[in-house]
Enzyme design. Sequence first.
Site, PDB file in Angstrom:
ATOM      1  N   CYS A  98      -0.668   0.962 -19.314  1.00 26.94           N
ATOM      2  CA  CYS A  98       0.157   2.038 -19.917  1.00 26.94           C
ATOM      3  C   CYS A  98       1.132   2.679 -19.161  1.00 26.94           C
ATOM      4  O   CYS A  98       0.872   3.003 -18.009  1.00 26.94           O
ATOM      5  CB  CYS A  98      -0.503   3.279 -20.594  1.00 26.94           C
ATOM      6  SG  CYS A  98       0.152   4.649 -21.259  1.00 26.94           S
ATOM      7  N   GLU A 128      -9.536   3.523 -15.669  1.00 29.29           N
ATOM      8  CA  GLU A 128      -8.402   4.245 -15.265  1.00 29.29           C
ATOM      9  C   GLU A 128      -8.534   4.858 -13.879  1.00 29.29           C
ATOM     10  O   GLU A 128      -7.814   4.750 -13.243  1.00 29.29           O
ATOM     11  CB  GLU A 128      -7.878   5.054 -16.445  1.00 29.29           C
ATOM     12  CG  GLU A 128      -6.701   5.817 -16.021  1.00 29.29           C
ATOM     13  CD  GLU A 128      -6.222   6.842 -17.030  1.00 29.29           C
ATOM     14  OE1 GLU A 128      -5.359   7.903 -16.438  1.00 29.29           O
ATOM     15  OE2 GLU A 128      -6.564   6.890 -18.024  1.00 29.29           O
ATOM     16  N   THR A 166      -5.740  10.271 -17.926  1.00 26.60           N
ATOM     17  CA  THR A 166      -4.772  10.741 -18.981  1.00 26.60           C
ATOM     18  C   THR A 166      -5.537  11.016 -20.316  1.00 26.60           C
ATOM     19  O   THR A 166      -4.774  11.488 -21.079  1.00 26.60           O
ATOM     20  CB  THR A 166      -3.792   9.565 -19.332  1.00 26.60           C
ATOM     21  OG1 THR A 166      -4.390   8.476 -19.398  1.00 26.60           O
ATOM     22  CG2 THR A 166      -3.010   9.157 -18.064  1.00 26.60           C
ATOM     23  N   CYS A 196      -1.882  12.447 -21.388  1.00 26.00           N
ATOM     24  CA  CYS A 196      -1.050  12.026 -22.051  1.00 26.00           C
ATOM     25  C   CYS A 196      -0.589  12.647 -23.682  1.00 26.00           C
ATOM     26  O   CYS A 196      -1.507  13.416 -23.818  1.00 26.00           O
ATOM     27  CB  CYS A 196      -0.898  10.570 -22.308  1.00 26.00           C
ATOM     28  SG  CYS A 196      -2.045  10.217 -23.875  1.00 26.00           S
ATOM     29  N   SER A 225     -12.778   7.274 -23.930  1.00 25.18           N
ATOM     30  CA  SER A 225     -13.011   8.613 -23.336  1.00 25.18           C
ATOM     31  C   SER A 225     -12.213   9.484 -24.442  1.00 25.18           C
ATOM     32  O   SER A 225     -12.650  10.743 -24.555  1.00 25.18           O
ATOM     33  CB  SER A 225     -12.238   8.665 -21.935  1.00 25.18           C
ATOM     34  OG  SER A 225     -11.995   9.876 -21.692  1.00 25.18           O
ATOM     35  N   ASN A 226     -10.991   9.089 -24.999  1.00 26.27           N
ATOM     36  CA  ASN A 226     -10.397  10.303 -25.619  1.00 26.27           C
ATOM     37  C   ASN A 226     -11.015  10.383 -26.921  1.00 26.27           C
ATOM     38  O   ASN A 226     -11.053  11.506 -27.571  1.00 26.27           O
ATOM     39  CB  ASN A 226      -8.821   9.706 -26.014  1.00 26.27           C
ATOM     40  CG  ASN A 226      -8.786   8.648 -26.830  1.00 26.27           C
ATOM     41  OD1 ASN A 226      -8.589   9.012 -27.950  1.00 26.27           O
ATOM     42  ND2 ASN A 226      -8.765   7.282 -26.465  1.00 26.27           N
ATOM     43  N   SER A 269      -7.094   4.486 -29.469  1.00 26.79           N
ATOM     44  CA  SER A 269      -7.354   2.996 -29.684  1.00 26.79           C
ATOM     45  C   SER A 269      -7.806   2.446 -30.942  1.00 26.79           C
ATOM     46  O   SER A 269      -8.446   1.216 -30.991  1.00 26.79           O
ATOM     47  CB  SER A 269      -8.108   2.534 -28.533  1.00 26.79           C
ATOM     48  OG  SER A 269      -9.379   3.303 -28.380  1.00 26.79           O
TER      49      SER A 269
END
Length: 313
Positions: A98, A128, A166, A196, A225-226, A269
């Site tokens: 990304c 990441e 991020t 992000c 994670s998000n 995602s």
Amino acid sequence: MAKRVLLASPRGYCAGVDRAVIAVEKALERHGPPVYVRKQIVHNVHVVGSLEKKGAIFVDQVDQIPPGAVTIFSAHGVSPAVVHSANERGLQVIDATCPLVTKVHREVIRFSKAGYFILLIGHSGHEEVEGTSGHAPDRVLVVNSPDEADTIDVPHTDKLVWLSQTTLSVDETLETVKRLRLRFPHIQDPPSDDICYATQNRQAAVKKIAPLSDLVIVVGSANSSNSVRLVEVALENGAKAAVRLDYADELDPALLDKVDVVGVTSGASVPEILVRDLLEVLARAGYTKVESVQTAVEDLVFSLPKGLRESRK
């Protein structure tokens, strides 16, 4: 009260995920299967499974890939050591990192060259974080939580800067920075926000629906994670309950007992079809009224990785 769904927006695919998934599909079209992908291209079991059916092969390390094969680096990014290993094997690399992760990589390189020691707020072991810290392994220390910020042993404190993964919780990151600043008042901020836009937008949307919801359902995978952060944000901002699931058929009907308002969102995602499947399940359970709660409009599109840029169609 009539049963209803509060549908958070923005939700689902971000620009970086969209770019990475299209990169794998385009590589398969151009080169034919198999195309190798180091790690999961994005952290979603449905997306990975769909790409596997099309001929993508997911591996943990580049030494599992035949020399010379077409290879894609995932959206989470890689360290220079991984790039070196891929070059040694003569792999045809397509880098789907990304661009917002690449930005953090450049910050690590720039600050380390300027003599800074970097406190990277993130989760140890996440791909990441491994890729980012690998750009200056002797100058980066990972801070996993606010509590860790209170006790972490920093070997060089004269020139300090903090950067972040991020996909973190915005609120938890701010708390971590607050505690770091109590110990190291001179610590420098990153030149721009590392968390992000999509992570921030999805968390803001959940904050809007959480206090109005008896239950918040986050569609997303356990290693995303998000997505995991969205569950935490929902619970921290007034949701009576919150759960994460990959597929609609994982929903326990007992969770809907005495629930009038269901909040729904999805991680960055997650393809929209999985949200639509959940809405169908909820409709059959009586939640036929769906209200969209929009907190931002996203129109960012990233160009495809080098070698795949002539068309996104």
